[in-house]
Design an enzyme around this catalytic site. Sequence first.
Site, mmCIF file in Angstrom:
data_model
loop_
_atom_site.group_PDB
_atom_site.id
_atom_site.type_symbol
_atom_site.label_atom_id
_atom_site.label_comp_id
_atom_site.label_asym_id
_atom_site.label_seq_id
_atom_site.Cartn_x
_atom_site.Cartn_y
_atom_site.Cartn_z
ATOM 1 C CB SER A 175 -0.862 -0.003 1.268
ATOM 2 O OG SER A 175 -1.447 1.274 1.470
ATOM 3 C CE1 TYR A 188 -4.613 -2.060 4.828
ATOM 4 C CE2 TYR A 188 -3.492 0.030 4.485
ATOM 5 C CZ TYR A 188 -4.088 -1.110 3.976
ATOM 6 O OH TYR A 188 -4.141 -1.306 2.608
HETATM 7 P P1 NAD Z 1 -11.111 -6.359 -0.476
HETATM 8 O O1 NAD Z 1 -11.697 -6.268 0.871
HETATM 9 O O2 NAD Z 1 -12.014 -6.427 -1.657
HETATM 10 O O3 NAD Z 1 -10.120 -7.591 -0.596
HETATM 11 C C1 NAD Z 1 -9.466 -8.200 0.463
HETATM 12 C C2 NAD Z 1 -9.599 -9.689 0.250
HETATM 13 O O4 NAD Z 1 -8.846 -10.377 1.240
HETATM 14 C C3 NAD Z 1 -11.058 -10.148 0.377
HETATM 15 O O5 NAD Z 1 -11.357 -11.004 -0.691
HETATM 16 C C4 NAD Z 1 -11.068 -10.897 1.689
HETATM 17 O O6 NAD Z 1 -12.016 -11.941 1.733
HETATM 18 C C5 NAD Z 1 -9.646 -11.429 1.710
HETATM 19 N N1 NAD Z 1 -9.216 -11.809 3.046
HETATM 20 C C6 NAD Z 1 -9.392 -11.125 4.207
HETATM 21 N N2 NAD Z 1 -8.877 -11.813 5.238
HETATM 22 C C7 NAD Z 1 -8.362 -12.958 4.706
HETATM 23 C C8 NAD Z 1 -7.695 -14.083 5.265
HETATM 24 N N3 NAD Z 1 -7.452 -14.160 6.577
HETATM 25 N N4 NAD Z 1 -7.302 -15.076 4.426
HETATM 26 C C9 NAD Z 1 -7.545 -15.010 3.104
HETATM 27 N N5 NAD Z 1 -8.180 -13.978 2.525
HETATM 28 C C10 NAD Z 1 -8.580 -12.965 3.326
HETATM 29 O O7 NAD Z 1 -10.129 -5.104 -0.595
HETATM 30 P P2 NAD Z 1 -9.008 -4.751 -1.682
HETATM 31 O O8 NAD Z 1 -8.964 -3.280 -1.770
HETATM 32 O O9 NAD Z 1 -9.182 -5.548 -2.914
HETATM 33 O O10 NAD Z 1 -7.675 -5.195 -0.903
HETATM 34 C C11 NAD Z 1 -6.737 -6.100 -1.460
HETATM 35 C C12 NAD Z 1 -5.341 -5.723 -1.005
HETATM 36 O O11 NAD Z 1 -4.999 -4.444 -1.531
HETATM 37 C C13 NAD Z 1 -5.184 -5.593 0.509
HETATM 38 O O12 NAD Z 1 -3.943 -6.150 0.907
HETATM 39 C C14 NAD Z 1 -5.200 -4.101 0.740
HETATM 40 O O13 NAD Z 1 -4.494 -3.733 1.905
HETATM 41 C C15 NAD Z 1 -4.498 -3.627 -0.519
HETATM 42 N N6 NAD Z 1 -4.725 -2.222 -0.849
HETATM 43 C C16 NAD Z 1 -5.938 -1.775 -1.284
HETATM 44 C C17 NAD Z 1 -6.091 -0.439 -1.600
HETATM 45 C C18 NAD Z 1 -7.383 0.124 -2.129
HETATM 46 O O14 NAD Z 1 -7.451 1.346 -2.342
HETATM 47 N N7 NAD Z 1 -8.402 -0.660 -2.375
HETATM 48 C C19 NAD Z 1 -5.022 0.443 -1.465
HETATM 49 C C20 NAD Z 1 -3.809 -0.043 -0.997
HETATM 50 C C21 NAD Z 1 -3.667 -1.381 -0.698
#
Ligand code: NAD
Length: 290
Positions: A175, A188
């Site tokens: 991130s 986080y």
């Molecule tokens: P999201 O909530 O759609 O995806 C997260 C996924 O992780 C979900 O499918 C959830 O079921 C899964 N998950 C949660 N706990 C878990 C576990 N214990 N074991 C296996 N799977 C698990 O959100 P996203 O935005 O797609 O996030 C994906 C990644 O991207 C994350 O690591 C998040 O920190 C990172 N991220 C997202 C953003 C953003 O703006 N969306 C920005 C920076 C980083």
Amino acid sequence: MPSTPDHKFISETFPAPVMPACSIIKLLKGQKALVTGASSGIGRAVAIALGHAGADVAVNFVSGPDAAEEVAAEIRRCGAQAITVRGDVGKEEDVEAMFARVIAEFGTVDVLVNNAGIQKDAPFHELTLAQWQRVIDVNLTGQFLCSRAAVREFRRRGVNKEISCAAGKIICVSSVHDIIPWAGHVNYAASKGGVAMMMKSIAQEVAPFRIRVNSVSPGAIRTPINTEAWNTPGAYADLLKLIPYKRIGEANEIGRAAVWLASDESDYITGTTLYVDGGMTLYPGFETGG
Ligand code: NAD
């Protein structure tokens, strides 16, 4: 462009580019990939992008098998194989069972995308140990457990030149908060800061085995994790103040970055972080000269 940008105007005028569904050039043909947390958001888009680039993909999920199956079906439509695998990345026994299943089904794993992540936000003085621990367990320990299992498999198999120049590739979804502090989200930001240094240290250690380890660090991407940041015009306008490129990112833009980092096109790149953030890490407060 006006000197005081109209954010609504800009966001509607400059949408994210639309790419064809199935890539014609199969950069990842013959490779086997595992994407964690792949039933929604960025993980879903990464799994589909890898599949469209020719990889067979294991779609990990922790809940909601139907959504994971829908991702697998989309990958199969482009001609690649796909399986769904349940498992909590924060639990060692789940991770070991997940890798055993994927290796049994696909023969090996060439690409790991450590995507699963959660937020449990609170003002620092109210942050509970349980909120701290769960975020660290999933976001940092989960990436450690999956990376260790992947490295063991990469080292066991070694390089298969017909498949890739490298014995394996790990892509950590980190991130911008691995570098930008984030008040109200200390657990986080700490987890992602940990991912940054873990990624580099693993990369340094395993490079002689021709294993590459890199991060993709997204900025604001339109997914369920941050809905409140973009689903109202007011929230969206506030968000754009943090993004010099003046639009939110789309999940498939992380997918395309992951395909490139997984491919031999990026063979000399290891231990690096690719910020896919529309310039969020460029100190947007200084946009007009500070
Ligand atoms: P999201 O909530 O759609 O995806 C997260 C996924 O992780 C979900 O499918 C959830 O079921 C899964 N998950 C949660 N706990 C878990 C576990 N214990 N074991 C296996 N799977 C698990 O959100 P996203 O935005 O797609 O996030 C994906 C990644 O991207 C994350 O690591 C998040 O920190 C990172 N991220 C997202 C953003 C953003 O703006 N969306 C920005 C920076 C980083």
